[in-house]
Design an enzyme around this catalytic site. Sequence first.
Site, PDB file in Angstrom:
ATOM      1  N   TRP A   1     -22.036 -19.585  11.679  1.00  0.00           N
ATOM      2  CA  TRP A   1     -20.852 -19.614  12.557  1.00  0.00           C
ATOM      3  C   TRP A   1     -21.054 -20.589  13.705  1.00  0.00           C
ATOM      4  O   TRP A   1     -20.139 -21.322  14.070  1.00  0.00           O
ATOM      5  CB  TRP A   1     -20.518 -18.214  13.070  1.00  0.00           C
TER       6      TRP A   1
ATOM      7  N   ASP B   1     -19.506 -16.855  21.341  1.00  0.00           N
ATOM      8  CA  ASP B   1     -18.825 -16.144  20.264  1.00  0.00           C
ATOM      9  C   ASP B   1     -19.512 -14.783  20.145  1.00  0.00           C
ATOM     10  O   ASP B   1     -20.688 -14.709  19.791  1.00  0.00           O
ATOM     11  CB  ASP B   1     -18.983 -16.948  18.963  1.00  0.00           C
TER      12      ASP B   1
ATOM     13  N   LYS C   1     -14.516  -7.290  13.430  1.00  0.00           N
ATOM     14  CA  LYS C   1     -15.881  -6.825  13.238  1.00  0.00           C
ATOM     15  C   LYS C   1     -16.069  -5.481  13.943  1.00  0.00           C
ATOM     16  O   LYS C   1     -16.429  -4.500  13.322  1.00  0.00           O
ATOM     17  CB  LYS C   1     -16.903  -7.839  13.778  1.00  0.00           C
TER      18      LYS C   1
END
Length: 363
Positions: A101, A171, A195
Amino acid sequence: MARVYNFSAGPAVLPVEVLEEAAAEMLDYRGCGMSVMEMSHRSKTFQTILDEAEADIRDLIGIPDNYKVLFLQGGASQQFAMIPMNLMKNHVADYIVTGQWAKKAWQEASKYGTANKIASSEDQTFSYIPDCSDLPISENADYVYICENNTIYGTKFKTLPNTKGKPLVADVSSCFLSEPVDITKYALMYGGVQKNIGPAGVVIVIIREDLITDDVFPGTPTMLKYKTHADAGSLYNTPPAYGIYICGKVFKWLKRQGGLEAIQKINQEKAAILYDFLDESTLFKGTVRRQDRSLMNVPFVTGSDELDAKFVKEAKEHGLENLKGHRSVGGMRASIYNAMPIEGVRCLVEFMKKFEMENGSHV
Ligand SMILES: *Cc1c(COP(=O)(O)O)cnc(C)c1O
């Protein structure tokens, strides 16, 4: 009704209480005669839902007035572009690449300026967090970027990098609201909610006000400017209304658990059950350097692809679902987010013990 223990990395398990409340309000939200997904986002009822959600997340984290909370769409991945488009005033940013990511974010940023990879853990399959105490931070960097919890690899920054005064952008998709944070150490923190917070379709951006300006990358679409959404209170266009409503319920559920300090304790307890077993197991092995282990995503392997596949299959038959590791790394991964009950983790470890007995130690 048979609920399984769902170890999915995302979209992921939500608190049963929240799902029950949503079910009870599905046809008639508090006397409105309609569901939240059918009502105008300009209605007073929805405005109240949005205002309460914002107030509750501000309360949970302790967000000061000089930060905006934005409820946006496009997933975490859209932020990979939105961040450089809005924040790269000098067209330079430094990225710490600790997984797929972060790597994607770094690659995307290079479309808008110079994105320097100042540290990486790719040399050891992203199984650790590099030392970030004295990195070569660029003199004119507009920000330093991290992915704080690496969902795929199961690593987490336990100390934030020394950014040498540059704004920190993080993030936090897979560790959002899993423990207390000092938001003042961040210039921008964001995460997709699917999530640890809510249903897919919402991304929450917490951004310091002085970073919200009209000075953005030339040609930036209106919808990709933080200022557009900040000025309109997340209602520039139709927001992901139903998703925000569920997030709001999760915030209230978290408050009922005792807030972020309380949930952190529970998360530590849950993770310890699994890590302690992994440390003594003769069959299963954790894949992450000990001091960098995530409380949320726990990858492990047997060392044999065949046994891994057998484990995932048999676990599913026992109501332990979605334990297959990310397609890029294989093995297993148990995501044990806030809403995973401690019994779920105990059940998983019991099953692992049984599997170990039946399948012997494997080297
Ligand atoms: C899942 C994930 C993403 C991607 O999220 P999307 O909402 O699918 O774009 C980005 N970063 C992290 C840390 C993630 O776990």
